[in-house]
Design a protein around this motif. Sequence first.
Motif, short mmCIF file in Angstrom:
data_model
loop_
_atom_site.label_atom_id
_atom_site.label_comp_id
_atom_site.label_asym_id
_atom_site.label_seq_id
_atom_site.Cartn_x
_atom_site.Cartn_y
_atom_site.Cartn_z
N TYR A 156 -9.02 21.68 42.61
CA TYR A 156 -9.33 20.54 43.48
C TYR A 156 -8.90 20.92 44.89
CZ TYR A 156 -9.63 18.16 39.00
OH TYR A 156 -9.98 17.81 37.72
N PHE A 157 -9.85 21.03 45.79
CA PHE A 157 -9.49 21.36 47.17
C PHE A 157 -8.72 20.21 47.82
CE2 PHE A 157 -13.05 24.18 46.32
CZ PHE A 157 -12.62 25.37 46.89
N LEU A 158 -8.98 19.01 47.35
CA LEU A 158 -8.26 17.82 47.82
C LEU A 158 -7.93 17.01 46.58
CD1 LEU A 158 -7.56 16.82 50.71
CD2 LEU A 158 -9.52 15.30 50.56
N TYR A 170 -8.37 29.77 45.68
CA TYR A 170 -8.54 29.84 44.23
C TYR A 170 -9.23 31.17 43.92
CZ TYR A 170 -10.20 28.27 39.55
OH TYR A 170 -10.47 28.13 38.22
N ARG A 171 -8.58 31.97 43.09
CA ARG A 171 -9.10 33.31 42.82
C ARG A 171 -9.02 33.59 41.32
NH1 ARG A 171 -8.98 38.54 45.84
NH2 ARG A 171 -8.84 40.25 44.35
N ILE A 172 -10.11 34.09 40.76
CA ILE A 172 -10.15 34.51 39.36
C ILE A 172 -10.53 35.99 39.31
CG2 ILE A 172 -11.11 34.15 37.06
CD1 ILE A 172 -11.79 31.34 37.82
N SER A 173 -9.64 36.79 38.72
CA SER A 173 -9.92 38.21 38.50
C SER A 173 -10.20 38.42 37.02
CB SER A 173 -8.71 39.07 38.92
OG SER A 173 -8.36 38.82 40.26
N TYR A 174 -11.07 39.37 36.73
CA TYR A 174 -11.43 39.63 35.33
C TYR A 174 -11.56 41.14 35.12
CZ TYR A 174 -15.93 39.25 37.77
OH TYR A 174 -16.96 39.38 38.67
N SER A 175 -11.14 41.56 33.93
CA SER A 175 -11.04 42.99 33.65
C SER A 175 -12.36 43.62 33.18
CB SER A 175 -9.96 43.25 32.58
OG SER A 175 -10.29 42.59 31.38
N SER A 176 -13.31 42.80 32.75
CA SER A 176 -14.59 43.32 32.30
C SER A 176 -15.67 42.29 32.53
CB SER A 176 -14.53 43.70 30.81
OG SER A 176 -14.32 42.55 30.02
N GLU A 177 -16.92 42.73 32.51
CA GLU A 177 -18.05 41.85 32.78
C GLU A 177 -18.14 40.71 31.76
OE1 GLU A 177 -21.27 40.47 34.98
OE2 GLU A 177 -19.81 42.05 35.44
N LYS A 178 -17.75 40.97 30.51
CA LYS A 178 -17.85 39.92 29.50
C LYS A 178 -16.83 38.79 29.74
CE LYS A 178 -14.77 41.79 25.91
NZ LYS A 178 -14.69 42.20 24.49
N LEU A 179 -15.85 39.05 30.59
CA LEU A 179 -14.87 38.01 30.94
C LEU A 179 -15.18 37.33 32.27
CD1 LEU A 179 -11.55 39.82 29.93
CD2 LEU A 179 -12.70 37.98 28.69
N LYS A 180 -16.30 37.68 32.87
CA LYS A 180 -16.66 37.06 34.14
C LYS A 180 -16.83 35.56 33.96
CE LYS A 180 -19.98 37.20 37.95
NZ LYS A 180 -21.19 37.86 38.50
N PRO A 181 -16.14 34.75 34.74
CA PRO A 181 -16.18 33.30 34.53
C PRO A 181 -17.48 32.67 35.02
CG PRO A 181 -14.85 33.79 36.44
CD PRO A 181 -15.21 35.11 35.83
N ASP A 192 -16.86 22.98 54.38
CA ASP A 192 -16.69 24.28 55.03
C ASP A 192 -15.73 25.13 54.21
OD1 ASP A 192 -16.73 26.35 56.80
OD2 ASP A 192 -15.45 25.38 58.30
N TYR A 193 -16.26 26.11 53.52
CA TYR A 193 -15.44 26.99 52.68
C TYR A 193 -15.99 28.40 52.72
CZ TYR A 193 -19.16 26.95 49.15
OH TYR A 193 -20.35 27.10 48.50
N GLU A 194 -15.19 29.32 52.20
CA GLU A 194 -15.59 30.73 52.14
C GLU A 194 -15.55 31.18 50.68
OE1 GLU A 194 -13.71 35.06 53.43
OE2 GLU A 194 -13.19 33.26 54.59
N LYS A 205 -11.98 30.01 49.43
CA LYS A 205 -10.97 29.68 50.43
C LYS A 205 -11.46 28.52 51.29
CE LYS A 205 -9.24 34.42 51.20
NZ LYS A 205 -9.06 35.46 52.24
N ALA A 206 -10.52 27.70 51.71
CA ALA A 206 -10.83 26.63 52.65
C ALA A 206 -9.58 26.32 53.46
CB ALA A 206 -11.31 25.38 51.93
#
Length: 632
Positions: A156-158, A170-181, A192-194, A205-206
Amino acid sequence: MRILTFFLLISSVHFSFSQNYSYSAIPEELLKNANAIVRLDEMDISLHAVNKMTYKGKIVTTVLNKKGGRKAFNSLYYDKQKKIKDVEVIVYDKTGREINKYSKRKFMDASAVDGFSLYLDDRVLYHRYIPVEYPYTISFTYEMETSDTGVIPPWYFLSSYGESVSKSRYRISYSSEKLKPIIKEFNLEDFDYEKNESSNFIEYKADNISALKSEILSPSLSKITPRLMSRIKNFHFKGQDASVDNWKEFGTWVNDKLLYGRDQLEPSTVQTVKKLVAEEEDSLEKAKIIYKYVQDNTRYVSVQIGIGGFQPISAIEVDRVKYGDCKGLSNYTKALLKAVGVQSYYAVVEAGRDKVDFEDDFADLTQGNHAILAIPYKGTYYWIDCTSQILPFGYIGRFTDDRKVMIVKPEGGEIVTTTPYLDAENHQKTTSIVRLNKDGGIHADAKIITKGSQYYSHFRLEQEPEDKVLEHYKEYWSYINNLKVEQYQFKNDKDSIVFSENVSIQANNYASPSGKRVLLPINVLNRSGFIPQRYRNRKLPFEIQRGYLDEDETVIEIPDDYEVEAIPESTSIENKFGFYTTEIVINDKKINYRRKLLVKHGEYSKTDYDAYRKFQKEVTRNDNSKIVLIKP
């Protein structure tokens, strides 16, 4: 030269990550409408494998006043599958100087439900900071590790009215393509966000998000503010693997992995409930008997284990100890119904005052905070909340009404809508006889009948002690001075779901003398005082979640030697929000007053607000109208 370059690089990195948490560093625009300013809100989620996820969070908040103080309480829920690797709270004063630090050992550690042996694995680690002055800044950091990848924390940004946000990440890292969220975005169109994405992470990011001021009838924040939901197709939860693309597959997994085998009962219990329904052939009547058996023989305990808890305690355990949470009691009732040949479906719902729907196209475990049962019968569903010992069969009130939920069938999950109680169905009818005496006092005998969601507001009165009942009526008729409740009687028709109240009251000096005249307020027992707050420049749309219909019929008997000099004109108002009508008829020494008020549910734009306010203002003005009597 290399050494100098390295030194400058290290210095610049240190400088870029240093933080100034002084109050004076907060930009003026973030202070507007704010009780708290979130200086930093970030989360890093790492998906290492189908059965391994870690996430780190950091929330730094400057609290300006007591209203913003919810950030002073920080907690983490954990169990066998979810471990707390690290946690810390740091407090800074107004200048940004560190004044307190609390490590993990200074947190309180407690059972999520103290004293209940079934839930000893569910625990909460928490810390509550008690401020000595405002403003102050509190930093909460934590790191979690879990095998439950079926629940990826949403974003929730707000997260609250009255809070602005300086930096959100908010960042999600994944070790393989099958875990891509798979990420579902909400309300980002004018935000306005990036967004950054590579082969092994996705990041949002915001910066500088202004606080929203809560306005009366504002929609829930989730409907209007930017947020994210995340899930992975192949996940692990409570020791079970799953592959889910939609709610049908999701329901199949819940049924086969989380519910399977948990509906077993002792033969003695099966024999008991079969005896209870032995003389009934109709499945709905059997269900009513079983529901009453559960209400009479179990109790509810609240288990605060956070979002996503789908797996219930086994029915045989609930039967043994006679208590459970919503999941356990729903599963137990389902097992009892199965034992007597009645079909029912376990259902997961987002319960609460606000109506929150499941997302049709996004199947994940973060949706839903409560379990109920759906009983199919002649083409419709009867819904029961197995945690309540007083709700009638088939009535869910305002806690789970009119929202999309997931029901779990053997062939898979399905999104359906619970019972709506719409507008005129939420009916209150008040009939009364009011006798005016020569001193201006009144004696009134009233009958109030409520249905639909208005039943939900009244039926608990029969459970209350006398002092609470008297307190209720004095508040309900707070505009009547010197009110005295002489007697009351209740009838709760649980089959028809109708609650009746017979109440006798008296009050001195109800009518106001003015020389030879008496001013008598015409609406004695259901006078509206609701005038929505005025806004010169309203910012938000508004929502009427539940409409209602009030009907009032009052006969006012005046003393024989009094005469009616003037009466208010009859009223008729109709618009997009509903209608309001009044009628006054004089019949000898009796004044007959009829009133109807219908308010329609709906979502309305902010430009409609002034018209709605005007409507309610006219209702209130007319409800306060007076009859002029002449006394001898």
